[in-house]
Design a protein around this motif. Sequence first.
Motif, PDB file in Angstrom:
ATOM      1  N   MET A   1       0.841  -1.175   0.000  1.00 13.95           N
ATOM      2  CA  MET A   1       0.000   0.000   0.000  1.00 13.95           C
ATOM      3  C   MET A   1       0.887   1.239   0.000  1.00 13.95           C
ATOM      4  SD  MET A   1      -3.152   0.758   2.460  1.00 13.95           S
ATOM      5  CE  MET A   1      -3.262   2.288   3.287  1.00 13.95           C
ATOM      6  N   ILE A   2       0.479   2.220  -0.794  1.00 13.24           N
ATOM      7  CA  ILE A   2       1.225   3.468  -0.904  1.00 13.24           C
ATOM      8  C   ILE A   2       0.535   4.515  -0.040  1.00 13.24           C
ATOM      9  CG2 ILE A   2       1.936   5.299  -2.475  1.00 13.24           C
ATOM     10  CD1 ILE A   2       1.850   3.186  -4.702  1.00 13.24           C
ATOM     11  N   LYS A   3       1.311   5.209   0.783  1.00  9.87           N
ATOM     12  CA  LYS A   3       0.743   6.279   1.588  1.00  9.87           C
ATOM     13  C   LYS A   3       0.979   7.603   0.885  1.00  9.87           C
ATOM     14  CE  LYS A   3       0.731   4.586   6.258  1.00  9.87           C
ATOM     15  NZ  LYS A   3       1.045   4.902   7.643  1.00  9.87           N
ATOM     16  N   ILE A   4      -0.096   8.350   0.725  1.00  9.90           N
ATOM     17  CA  ILE A   4       0.016   9.692   0.159  1.00  9.90           C
ATOM     18  C   ILE A   4      -0.125  10.673   1.306  1.00  9.90           C
ATOM     19  CG2 ILE A   4      -1.032  11.389  -1.360  1.00  9.90           C
ATOM     20  CD1 ILE A   4      -1.913   9.112  -3.161  1.00  9.90           C
ATOM     21  N   ILE A   5       0.878  11.487   1.465  1.00 10.51           N
ATOM     22  CA  ILE A   5       0.867  12.462   2.560  1.00 10.51           C
ATOM     23  C   ILE A   5       0.412  13.789   1.991  1.00 10.51           C
ATOM     24  CG2 ILE A   5       2.265  13.648   4.269  1.00 10.51           C
ATOM     25  CD1 ILE A   5       4.140  11.184   4.183  1.00 10.51           C
ATOM     26  N   SER A   6      -0.637  14.325   2.563  1.00 10.10           N
ATOM     27  CA  SER A   6      -1.130  15.620   2.110  1.00 10.10           C
ATOM     28  C   SER A   6      -0.709  16.698   3.096  1.00 10.10           C
ATOM     29  CB  SER A   6      -2.658  15.593   1.957  1.00 10.10           C
ATOM     30  OG  SER A   6      -3.255  15.351   3.202  1.00 10.10           O
ATOM     31  N   LYS A   7      -0.695  17.928   2.629  1.00  8.00           N
ATOM     32  CA  LYS A   7      -0.276  19.028   3.485  1.00  8.00           C
ATOM     33  C   LYS A   7      -1.319  19.362   4.538  1.00  8.00           C
ATOM     34  CE  LYS A   7       2.909  21.108   0.300  1.00  8.00           C
ATOM     35  NZ  LYS A   7       3.404  22.300  -0.325  1.00  8.00           N
ATOM     36  N   GLY A   8      -2.572  19.096   4.240  1.00 10.09           N
ATOM     37  CA  GLY A   8      -3.640  19.362   5.197  1.00 10.09           C
ATOM     38  C   GLY A   8      -4.100  18.061   5.828  1.00 10.09           C
ATOM     39  N   LYS A  10      -6.999  16.791   5.338  1.00  6.94           N
ATOM     40  CA  LYS A  10      -7.953  16.131   4.452  1.00  6.94           C
ATOM     41  C   LYS A  10      -7.385  16.065   3.042  1.00  6.94           C
ATOM     42  CE  LYS A  10     -12.005  17.633   6.968  1.00  6.94           C
ATOM     43  NZ  LYS A  10     -13.280  18.331   6.898  1.00  6.94           N
ATOM     44  N   MET A  11      -7.642  14.941   2.370  1.00  8.94           N
ATOM     45  CA  MET A  11      -7.238  14.807   0.981  1.00  8.94           C
ATOM     46  C   MET A  11      -8.381  15.296   0.104  1.00  8.94           C
ATOM     47  SD  MET A  11      -5.159  11.236   0.621  1.00  8.94           S
ATOM     48  CE  MET A  11      -6.245  10.168   1.546  1.00  8.94           C
ATOM     49  N   THR A  12      -8.039  15.885  -1.028  1.00  6.29           N
ATOM     50  CA  THR A  12      -9.058  16.338  -1.963  1.00  6.29           C
ATOM     51  C   THR A  12      -9.606  15.151  -2.738  1.00  6.29           C
ATOM     52  OG1 THR A  12      -7.463  16.721  -3.722  1.00  6.29           O
ATOM     53  CG2 THR A  12      -7.919  18.576  -2.224  1.00  6.29           C
ATOM     54  N   ALA A  13     -10.767  15.320  -3.342  1.00  6.70           N
ATOM     55  CA  ALA A  13     -11.397  14.249  -4.104  1.00  6.70           C
ATOM     56  C   ALA A  13     -10.482  13.694  -5.207  1.00  6.70           C
ATOM     57  CB  ALA A  13     -12.722  14.717  -4.674  1.00  6.70           C
ATOM     58  N   PRO A  14      -9.783  14.545  -5.978  1.00  5.79           N
ATOM     59  CA  PRO A  14      -8.899  13.994  -7.009  1.00  5.79           C
ATOM     60  C   PRO A  14      -7.768  13.128  -6.434  1.00  5.79           C
ATOM     61  CG  PRO A  14      -9.340  16.292  -7.463  1.00  5.79           C
ATOM     62  CD  PRO A  14      -9.896  16.001  -6.103  1.00  5.79           C
ATOM     63  N   ILE A  15      -7.238  13.527  -5.286  1.00 10.00           N
ATOM     64  CA  ILE A  15      -6.169  12.738  -4.666  1.00 10.00           C
ATOM     65  C   ILE A  15      -6.717  11.392  -4.187  1.00 10.00           C
ATOM     66  CG2 ILE A  15      -4.574  12.602  -2.710  1.00 10.00           C
ATOM     67  CD1 ILE A  15      -4.137  15.621  -3.033  1.00 10.00           C
ATOM     68  N   ILE A  16      -7.906  11.403  -3.638  1.00  2.92           N
ATOM     69  CA  ILE A  16      -8.521  10.156  -3.180  1.00  2.92           C
ATOM     70  C   ILE A  16      -8.754   9.221  -4.359  1.00  2.92           C
ATOM     71  CG2 ILE A  16     -10.630   9.162  -2.186  1.00  2.92           C
ATOM     72  CD1 ILE A  16     -10.759  11.759  -0.441  1.00  2.92           C
ATOM     73  N   GLU A  17      -9.261   9.760  -5.467  1.00  8.21           N
ATOM     74  CA  GLU A  17      -9.504   8.934  -6.659  1.00  8.21           C
ATOM     75  C   GLU A  17      -8.188   8.396  -7.230  1.00  8.21           C
ATOM     76  OE1 GLU A  17     -12.462   7.848  -7.906  1.00  8.21           O
ATOM     77  OE2 GLU A  17     -13.217   8.773  -6.081  1.00  8.21           O
TER      78      GLU A  17
END
Length: 62
Positions: A1-8, A10-17
């Motif tokens: 599994m790849i973890k995406i670290i966001s600055k906030g 909450k992740m935005t819808a495009p990042i989640i998709e």
Amino acid sequence: MIKIISKGSKMTAPIIEAKKVIETLLQESSYDEIIRELAFDRMIKKGLQESKKRKLTIESLF
């Protein structure tokens, strides 16, 4: 599994998709394969939206 670290927090819808698509790929997938899969996913989703509106054309997918 790849973890995406966001600055906030909450992740935005495009990042989640994008994350959903990326998680279906093999760990050994190349950058080009990831980009190709993301583009393919976007074309399919856009095509489905256009077909619901009855505006589907080849040009609308690109």
